[in-house]
Design an enzyme around this catalytic site. Structure first.
Site, PDB file in Angstrom:
ATOM      1  N   SER A  30      21.963  67.166 -16.850  1.00  0.00           N
ATOM      2  CA  SER A  30      21.966  68.455 -17.526  1.00  0.00           C
ATOM      3  C   SER A  30      21.190  68.324 -18.830  1.00  0.00           C
ATOM      4  O   SER A  30      21.395  67.369 -19.593  1.00  0.00           O
ATOM      5  CB  SER A  30      23.413  68.885 -17.821  1.00  0.00           C
ATOM      6  OG  SER A  30      23.439  70.106 -18.524  1.00  0.00           O
ATOM      7  N   SER A  57      22.329  67.561  -8.844  1.00  0.00           N
ATOM      8  CA  SER A  57      22.485  66.797  -7.593  1.00  0.00           C
ATOM      9  C   SER A  57      22.666  65.315  -7.896  1.00  0.00           C
ATOM     10  O   SER A  57      21.783  64.504  -7.606  1.00  0.00           O
ATOM     11  CB  SER A  57      21.297  67.027  -6.657  1.00  0.00           C
ATOM     12  OG  SER A  57      20.055  66.990  -7.317  1.00  0.00           O
TER      13      SER A  57
END
Length: 328
Positions: free
Chosen positions: A160, A232
């Site tokens: 992130s 992911s």
């Protein structure tokens, strides 16, 4: 009659580990053998669509792929015929399931059929039973010709704050300017609709990636350049999505940005919440991120300097040009 391999571990619901890497696995349940295919029976076969095809089994021998390379072909144990009679010896070797050796399927005008009659091949996929793959005369090649590009999936992965969405948007804009049709599957966006029923637990994250992978596959089959932008974090989930497509059509882009850089950015304030214990299972803090081992493209963060969105996009475009994706 084409023989199909049995399984050494013939317990109900078991899976042959070595066969999984060869053609996504052999599953055995309720007295039938089910193949999860990846293209061994021709362009129009349902096996190319990763469908599971069940055939009756009366005798289960050892899996051919378990012993391939370890024993001589003469020692291959008994195989099972699709008619369930069993007892046939393997004589096809590595070509056992090749298109040239197969009389199990023949290709009709508009669908795959069972050899010897005109009945459509009825398949079982997961919990869906009695379904038939419907072919159409307008296929991927025709759609690609219309768009003058080749369908593919660009899978952008990273922590992130690493710049995945920034790259995805810049890449989409650059390709749009070149007259190429793209679509972005953003990790947060898909959770507003398609995946809004999923949490961030490990099993839900896996299902989140699986669904996005299946949608991305459809976009690629439509001839689009699909840009999937998701954290992911688990390598196995990304590899499962890669396995849905021909390997060259799955382009993994790794945003190789250190955790401290991503945390310093923290544009959504999520790292601060995770450090405070208000978000559990946050990737990079209390949940692992498994970086790719053999990605096609790595976007590097060097000497504390971050590349501009245009520079990152140009790196991916150069790859697409070199591999021939920007023309049909």
């Amino acid at each position: 009659m084409l023989a199909v391999p049995g399984a050494r571990i013939g317990a109900s619901g078991s899976e042959c580990e070595c066969a999984r890497d060869y053609f996504s696995g052999l599953r055995f349940a309720s007295g039938s053998v089910t193949f999860v295919g990846s293209g061994f029976l021709g362009r129009r076969s349902p096996l190319r669509q990763s469908l599971r095809i069940s055939v009756p089994v009366k005798e289960i021998g050892a899996c051919f792929f378990c012993i391939q390379g370890r024993q001589s072909r003469e020692s291959v144990p008994k195989m099972v015929n699709v008619n369930g009679e069993g007892g046939k010896q393997c004589c096809g070797g590595e070509d056992l399931l090749s298109e040239s050796n197969s009389d199990l399927f023949k290709h009709g005008d508009d669908r795959s059929t069972i050899a010897g009659n005109n009945k459509p091949l009825v398949s079982t996929v997961g919990k869906s039973t009695n379904i038939v793959w419907q072919d159409c005369s307008v296929g991927k090649a025709e759609r690609q010709q219309l768009l003058n590009q080749k369908g593919c999936v660009i899978w952008i992965t990273g922590l992130s704050g690493s710049g995945k969405s920034t790259l995805a948007c810049a890449l989409s804009r650059e390709l749009h300017a070149r007259g190429k049709l793209t679509y972005i599957l953003d990790g947060d966006n898909v959770r507003h609709g398609l995946n809004k029923d999923l949490s961030f637990k490990a099993e839900d994250r896996a299902e989140n990636i699986r669904r996005v992978g299946e949608v991305a596959k459809l976009f690629a089959d439509a001839g689009l350049i699909c840009i999937a932008s998701l954290i992911s974090p688990y390598r196995s989930d990304r590899d499962a999505c890669r396995a849905l497509l021909p390997d060259a059509n799955f382009i993994e882009v790794y945003m190789n940005v250190p955790l401290e850089v991503c945390e310093a950015r923290d544009s959504k304030g999520l790292y601060k919440l995770a450090r405070a214990g208000k978000i559990k299972g946050f990737t990079g803090i209390d949940d692992p991120y498994e970086p790719p081992l053999n990605c096609e493209i790595a976007i590097e963060h060097k000497d504390g300097n971050c590349q501009s969105p245009c520079t990152m996009a140009e790196q991916v475009v150069a790859y697409l040009e070199g591999k021939g994706f920007l023309y049909a």
